[in-house]
Design an enzyme around this catalytic site. Structure first.
Site, PDB file in Angstrom:
ATOM      1  N   THR A  50      30.490  39.408  61.429  1.00  0.00           N
ATOM      2  CA  THR A  50      31.476  39.103  60.478  1.00  0.00           C
ATOM      3  C   THR A  50      32.221  40.725  59.967  1.00  0.00           C
ATOM      4  OG1 THR A  50      30.318  39.826  58.423  1.00  0.00           O
ATOM      5  CG2 THR A  50      29.840  37.489  59.070  1.00  0.00           C
ATOM      6  N   CYS A  51      33.202  40.534  59.334  1.00  0.00           N
ATOM      7  CA  CYS A  51      33.658  41.924  58.911  1.00  0.00           C
ATOM      8  C   CYS A  51      32.981  42.966  58.181  1.00  0.00           C
ATOM      9  CB  CYS A  51      35.102  41.607  58.240  1.00  0.00           C
ATOM     10  SG  CYS A  51      35.071  40.675  56.839  1.00  0.00           S
ATOM     11  N   HIS A 100      14.882  39.217  55.615  1.00  0.00           N
ATOM     12  CA  HIS A 100      16.191  39.721  55.881  1.00  0.00           C
ATOM     13  C   HIS A 100      17.305  38.608  56.025  1.00  0.00           C
ATOM     14  CE1 HIS A 100      19.588  42.570  56.552  1.00  0.00           C
ATOM     15  NE2 HIS A 100      19.640  41.856  57.669  1.00  0.00           N
ATOM     16  N   GLN A 121      29.363  31.370  58.253  1.00  0.00           N
ATOM     17  CA  GLN A 121      29.218  32.554  59.292  1.00  0.00           C
ATOM     18  C   GLN A 121      28.135  32.672  60.191  1.00  0.00           C
ATOM     19  OE1 GLN A 121      30.497  35.700  56.786  1.00  0.00           O
ATOM     20  NE2 GLN A 121      32.687  35.589  57.451  1.00  0.00           N
ATOM     21  N   GLY A 192      53.702  38.342  45.487  1.00  0.00           N
ATOM     22  CA  GLY A 192      52.439  39.339  45.539  1.00  0.00           C
ATOM     23  C   GLY A 192      51.527  38.925  46.739  1.00  0.00           C
ATOM     24  N   MET A 194      48.303  38.584  45.852  1.00  0.00           N
ATOM     25  CA  MET A 194      47.309  37.903  45.063  1.00  0.00           C
ATOM     26  C   MET A 194      47.944  36.692  44.441  1.00  0.00           C
ATOM     27  SD  MET A 194      44.827  40.158  43.440  1.00  0.00           S
ATOM     28  CE  MET A 194      45.433  41.275  42.247  1.00  0.00           C
ATOM     29  N   CYS A 195      49.207  36.565  44.347  1.00  0.00           N
ATOM     30  CA  CYS A 195      50.210  35.340  44.160  1.00  0.00           C
ATOM     31  C   CYS A 195      49.913  34.431  45.095  1.00  0.00           C
ATOM     32  CB  CYS A 195      51.427  36.105  43.850  1.00  0.00           C
ATOM     33  SG  CYS A 195      52.402  35.058  42.505  1.00  0.00           S
TER      34      CYS A 195
END
Lengths: 428, 275
Positions: A50-51, A100, A121, A192, A194-195
């Protein structure tokens, strides 16, 4: 049988430059899994990428050798030199590895504690491993268990119960005001990032429609297309306000674009049907006094941040309970693992002695040169009775009858004393 | 036997209320499930006791304070269970079940012997008038509980302080809808109750309306709910205002029902409070 080994890196152990270089894009996972399985000591493997993290989980003949091989594989596969990346890698073996992965899939190891994506993921990674047949019975059981642990954590604790992102906090608040969002209309003022994100969350939550307005009308049209909504000219914004239940605003305007009297007027026309304003702009777009009007709620960016902070505190309080669940599940999975180790040892021990017995009996009989049934029976009886008596004590110890000691401690000793090297393959 | 049944349900309601409170504090589903079970069993036994008393007394047993308080608790439980089925709103139990328990407890302290029926009450109007009114009252009780919840939740959302209550209470919209629904059922029933009372009065006392304290209080109650319904339908009153009026209305209901009996004179004082 072997050892479960996890080698990986995450947002804490490695900066993003390293993480992105060691990631496995989805289209290369198949090749990666194939070369992973070709490592000498690896018999099963799953790759989570994953990132924020890469986790390579394998079943290896020997823990430490497996660790080294997987680390070298991670560097080689990405064309990097091992010393350059080794410092960013961590490894876990056996019980630590179980602990883990259970924590990772329960989102206790995530950057945002309790975020829900990680489980999906890990499930994807499990899916790839199944698709490319790199997973075997042990890791299969291991990952299935990890999913059930994650589910238990989610249902029994509040670790993931409340929103911790600004855009999602808006949706959660809207739900507390309106209940069902199905017949609600959203107005986006300005555009924006976030918008947009908030608008997407609201669409996912099932809102009926979206209106978009912007000082540059073309931009509004473009966004409206994207959300399958309607574009509205900025000058007409106030007159359309009466049809909006949720208003999300983020313009660059230096002054308030909505004043109290505008909204008082609108709420009268709406016959007090509630309105929810989310002001993402700094400086603010919406006069905070509007919050004083009955049935109108205004949240600005600080309010949303406070909500998130409260939620995060709540999550951290719950994390303790979740960790306890994980620890108890690790113990229960360990029992299963141990049983997997002991049983093949018992089998190969028996097999080894049976081979010796058969060999020696045949040898003795051929020296005697007789096929008198009575003699054969005596020789065979003698041999198997010796074997059984000799084996009795070690088998009982392995089956852990009575003295309460952990039979797992004996497994390597027994294997070494009796020179059992074929244990892992016995199970097929 | 029936007295024992009627009184023992108090304990079941108490357990039910405690379970619902346990649920709202810990959010453990089992609390709500068990709570509902206790209310169901309590309500069933209660109804059984009511029927047995009906047979034994030979008239609808809502003629003294013991009987009416007990009956009120029963109707509240019934209406709550209906609301819970309709809205799947288990938290409501933490607010309504204690109310049912309270009225049941109050009744347990009253004289419970079956009394000879006051001749003035010997009429087929009795069951209609009283039962209809109690059903209206029970709906108002649920609206009252929803109103309290609304005010608590609105305080959280408006004040931007998301405490433990915020997570536990439902959305403002659902609470407001319960307020409205209870009003649309409760108000017509209250109206019917008052009209049947008035017809009965004409029949028994020779006058439709005599401004006795209970009648006056009922009228005040009716006016509050009429104002609320009118405001809702014409200018769209809702939310906080509606919640407050529902609370005021129910307090008036309780006053009409119990408070009036503390006043000395009045034609309706068949059922004075003990002690």
């Amino acid at each position: 049988m072997g050892h479960i080994v996890i080698v990986g890196l995450n947002h804490r152990s490695a900066p993003v430059e390293i993480r992105e270089r060691l990631a496995f894009p989805a289209d290369t996972i198949g090749d990666a899994l194939r070369s992973l399985l070709s490592l000498p000591s690896v018999s099963e493997g799953v790759i989570i990428s994953t990132c924020n993290r890469v986790e390579v989980c394998v079943l290896a003949d020997e823990g430490y050798r497996g660790t080294g091989e997987v680390k070298a594989f991670l560097a080689d596969h990405h064309g990097l030199a091992l010393p350059d990346v080794e410092g960013h890698l961590y490894h876990h073996i056996d019980e630590d590895a179980v602990h883990h992965l259970f924590r990772v899939s329960s989102s206790l190891d995530s950057m945002v504690l309790g975020e829900p994506q990680i489980l999906g993921q890990v499930k994807d990674a499990y899916g790839y491993a199944g698709e490319f047949k790199s997973i075997g019975p042990v890791l299969d059981k291991f990952f299935s268990k990890a999913f059930s642990v994650a589910k238990r954590v989610r249902t029994e604790t509040k670790v993931a119960s409340s929103a911790v992102s600004i855009s999602y906090a808006g949706v959660e608040l809207a739900r507390k005001i309106f209940g069902d969002l199905k017949d609600k209309t959203v107005m986006l003022i300005g555009a924006g990032e976030m918008c947009e994100l908030a608008a997407r969350h609201l669409l996912n939550a099932g809102v009926k429609g979206i209106m978009v307005t912007n000082r540059t009308f073309e931009r509004a049209v473009k966004l409206a297309e994207e959300f399958e909504g309607t574009a509205i000219r900025f000058e007409e914004m106030v007159s359309h306000l009466k049809t909006a239940d949720i208003v999300i605003s983020s313009t660059g305007s230096p002054t308030f674009i909505l004043r109290r009297q505008d909204v008082e007027e609108v709420i009268r026309i709406r016959r007090n049907r509630p309105m929810f304003f989310v002001d993402m702009a700094v400086p603010r777009d919406i006069d905070p006094d509007i919050n004083d009007i009955d049935n109108v709620y205004v949240y600005d960016i600080d309010d949303l941040n406070n909500v998130i902070e409260t939620n995060l505190e709540e999550r951290h309080k719950e994390a303790g309970i979740a960790e306890d669940i994980v620890v108890s599940e690790v113990a229960s999975f360990r029992k299963w693992l141990d049983a997997q180790q002991v049983t093949p040892t018992i089998i190969s021990l028996r097999r080894k002695f049976d081979e010796i017995r058969a060999h020696e009996v045949a040898k003795a009989l051929s020296i005697l040169g007789t096929d008198d049934p009575k003699t054969c029976k005596v020789v065979e009886g003698l041999a198997s009775s010796i074997v059984n008596k000799v084996l009795h004590a070690p088998l009982m110890a392995l089956k852990n009858d009575g003295d309460g000691r952990d039979p797992m401690e004996l497994v390597p000793v027994v294997r070494e004393l009796f020179d059992l090297t074929d244990g892992g393959k016995d199970r097929e | 036997m029936q007295t024992l049944l009627l009184k023992s349900t108090t304990i079941l309601y108490l357990v039910g209320a405690l379970l619902y409170l346990y649920f709202i504090v810990t959010l453990r589903e089992r609390g709500a499930r068990l709570g509902r079970m206790f209310l169901l069993i309590g309500g069933f036994l209660h109804l059984l006791g009511f029927c047995m008393r009906f047979v034994e007394a030979g008239h609808t047993p809502i003629t003294n304070l013991f009987e009416s308080l007990s009956f009120f608790a029963l109707v509240i439980v019934g209406v709550f269970l209906l609301t819970e089925i309709r809205y799947k709103l288990r938290v409501l139990g933490a607010f309504v079940a204690p109310l049912a328990f309270l009225f049941s407890l109050l009744s347990a302290f009253q004289q419970s012997e079956i009394q000879k029926l006051n001749p003035a009450l010997n009429s087929s109007w009795l069951p209609v008038h009283v039962i209809v009114l109690f059903i209206a009252y029970a709906f108002f009780a649920v609206a009252f509980a929803a109103g309290l919840m609304y005010l608590m939740q609105e305080r959280q959302v408006k004040g931007k302080r998301m405490g433990a209550i915020f997570q536990r209470l439902p959305s403002l919209d659902v609470l407001d809808e319960i307020n409205y629904r209870c009003l649309t059922i409760g108000f017509p029933m209250l109206t019917i109750g008052i009209i049947t009372g008035s017809l009965w009065a004409q029949n028994a006392w020779g006058t439709y309306w005599s401004w006795d304290p209970k009648e006056t209080a009922s009228l005040a109650t009716w006016l509050v709910y009429a104002a609320l319904l009118h405001g809702r339908l014409t200018v769209g009153w809702r939310g906080r205002k509606a919640a407050i009026l529902a609370i005021v209305g129910f307090l008036l209901v309780v006053f009409t029902f119990l408070g009036i009996n503390l006043l000395p004179a009045g034609k309706h004082t068949y059922a004075a409070l003990n002690g």
